[in-house]
Design a protein around this motif. Structure first.
Motif, PDB file in Angstrom:
ATOM      1  N   ARG A  17      -1.897   1.851   1.082  1.00 54.02           N
ATOM      2  CA  ARG A  17      -0.711   2.238   0.327  1.00 54.02           C
ATOM      3  C   ARG A  17      -1.057   2.906  -1.019  1.00 54.02           C
ATOM      4  N   GLN A  20      -1.080   6.395   0.222  1.00 55.73           N
ATOM      5  CA  GLN A  20       0.249   6.867   0.619  1.00 55.73           C
ATOM      6  C   GLN A  20       1.230   6.959  -0.545  1.00 55.73           C
ATOM      7  N   ASP A  23       0.352   2.789  -4.601  1.00 62.04           N
ATOM      8  CA  ASP A  23       0.838   1.410  -4.680  1.00 62.04           C
ATOM      9  C   ASP A  23      -0.305   0.465  -5.056  1.00 62.04           C
ATOM     10  N   THR A  82      -5.187  -2.462  -4.488  1.00 59.58           N
ATOM     11  CA  THR A  82      -4.087  -1.851  -3.753  1.00 59.58           C
ATOM     12  C   THR A  82      -3.331  -2.916  -2.968  1.00 59.58           C
ATOM     13  N   GLU A  85      -2.801  -2.067   3.582  1.00 61.53           N
ATOM     14  CA  GLU A  85      -2.560  -1.020   4.570  1.00 61.53           C
ATOM     15  C   GLU A  85      -1.282  -1.288   5.362  1.00 61.53           C
ATOM     16  N   THR A  86      -0.479  -0.241   5.514  1.00 63.76           N
ATOM     17  CA  THR A  86       0.740  -0.321   6.327  1.00 63.76           C
ATOM     18  C   THR A  86       0.965   1.013   7.020  1.00 63.76           C
ATOM     19  N   ARG A  88       3.802   4.090   7.970  1.00 61.17           N
ATOM     20  CA  ARG A  88       4.671   4.846   7.068  1.00 61.17           C
ATOM     21  C   ARG A  88       5.901   4.017   6.691  1.00 61.17           C
ATOM     22  N   TYR A  90       8.347   2.783   2.945  1.00 61.95           N
ATOM     23  CA  TYR A  90       8.110   2.120   1.665  1.00 61.95           C
ATOM     24  C   TYR A  90       8.027   0.602   1.779  1.00 61.95           C
ATOM     25  N   SER A  92       7.051  -3.217   2.938  1.00 57.71           N
ATOM     26  CA  SER A  92       5.763  -3.827   3.279  1.00 57.71           C
ATOM     27  C   SER A  92       5.967  -5.319   3.506  1.00 57.71           C
TER      28      SER A  92
END
Length: 283
Positions: A17, A20, A23, A82, A85-86, A88, A90, A92
């Motif tokens: 993230r 992406q 974050d 961070t 990982e996710t 796509r 916003y 989580s």
């Protein structure tokens, strides 16, 4: 050199993230002689910033062990945390596993005349965003600073000041701002935007040891140009006086010597050794 979750690694997943969305949070520190300057303050601020955006801060012992693996002596240390990982989107999951990145870079060398005579500063047209929820947090969304730094290429200009939507001075592109006026050392209030730097806090403590008054207040450009002295500060460069801002020139101030001496004492007092002292050989 850098570590990802304690392992030597030069790549991170594109699902992270930080990649992406920016974050996450980070801290940058100075290491000299195998010791981190003001480590306790940096880790406390890292914990605060992680809490502000709702991610788990790694244990102090993990981060220190990472640094020991990289065996820095004189270097710039950087920690990036961070959210993880996710896919796509916003949103989580609440129990996402954070990623921690620790890296070491060469320590920059600034000319002595920077500390004695000062540096030239400009005002950026790029503004800082108004966002109280992130005010003070050293998060990974630094695109405003990137755009501001692209505004000049003149090597004689060391730094650019950034204003907010109300024309209030917030910070430098890579630094906090300190102002001496009417015998009071102040820094701009950062309750709406900006980054609370550790070194700015340290300079405040150094000033108070000398009995100086300190405060956080609103500064406008026309006001700051009338100040007795202006400084830029961050954890890598320390404390640099400003010699020129918007054609206004500032002569070296006697306070510089006092503050640098006080900072030197605090550095020695608050260094945290991450490497063992070399063994003494018998002669």
């Amino acid at each position: 050199m850098r570590l990802l979750n304690g392992q030597l690694q030069d790549a991170i997943s594109m699902a992270d993230r930080a990649f992406q969305f920016g974050d996450g949070v980070f801290r940058t520190m100075r290491c000299t002689g195998g010791a981190i300057e003001f480590w306790a303050r940096h880790y406390a601020r890292l914990q605060q910033d992680c809490a502000a955006i709702g991610i788990m801060c790694p244990a102090e012992s993990l981060l220190l062990e990472d640094f020991r693996k990289l065996t820095p002596v004189d270097a710039v240390l950087k920690i990036i945390i961070t959210r993880g990982e996710t896919a796509r989107g916003y949103g989580s999951p609440p129990a996402l596993e954070v990623n921690r990145i620790v890296q070491v870079a060469a320590l920059p060398v600034y000319p002595d005349n920077f500390y004695q005579q000062g540096v030239k500063v400009r005002v950026c047209t790029t503004r800082t965003s108004w966002q109280p929820a992130l005010a003070g947090v050293k998060h990974l969304n630094r695109l405003e600073n990137v755009l501001a730094r692209r505004e000049w290429s003149d090597p004689d200009i060391f730094e650019g000041l950034m204003l907010d939507r109300d024309d209030q001075i917030i910070e430098g592109v890579m630094s906090n701002v300190l102002v001496l006026s009417d015998s009071i050392l102040s820094t701009p209030k950062l309750d709406q935007s900006g980054v609370n730097g550790v070194m700015c806090e340290v300079v405040f403590d150094a000033a108070m040891q000398h009995g100086w008054k300190v405060e956080k207040r609103v500064w406008k450009l026309d006001e700051i140009k009338k100040a007795d002295a202006i400084w830029l500060t961050n954890s890598v460069m320390g404390l640099l006086p400003v010699s020129s801002l918007c054609e206004q020139h500032f002569a070296p101030h006697t306070a510089q010597v006092l503050l640098l001496a006080a900072l030197k004492q605090l550095r020695q007092k608050e260094k945290f050794a991450i490497l063992k002292e070399p063994a003494m050989t018998k002669g």
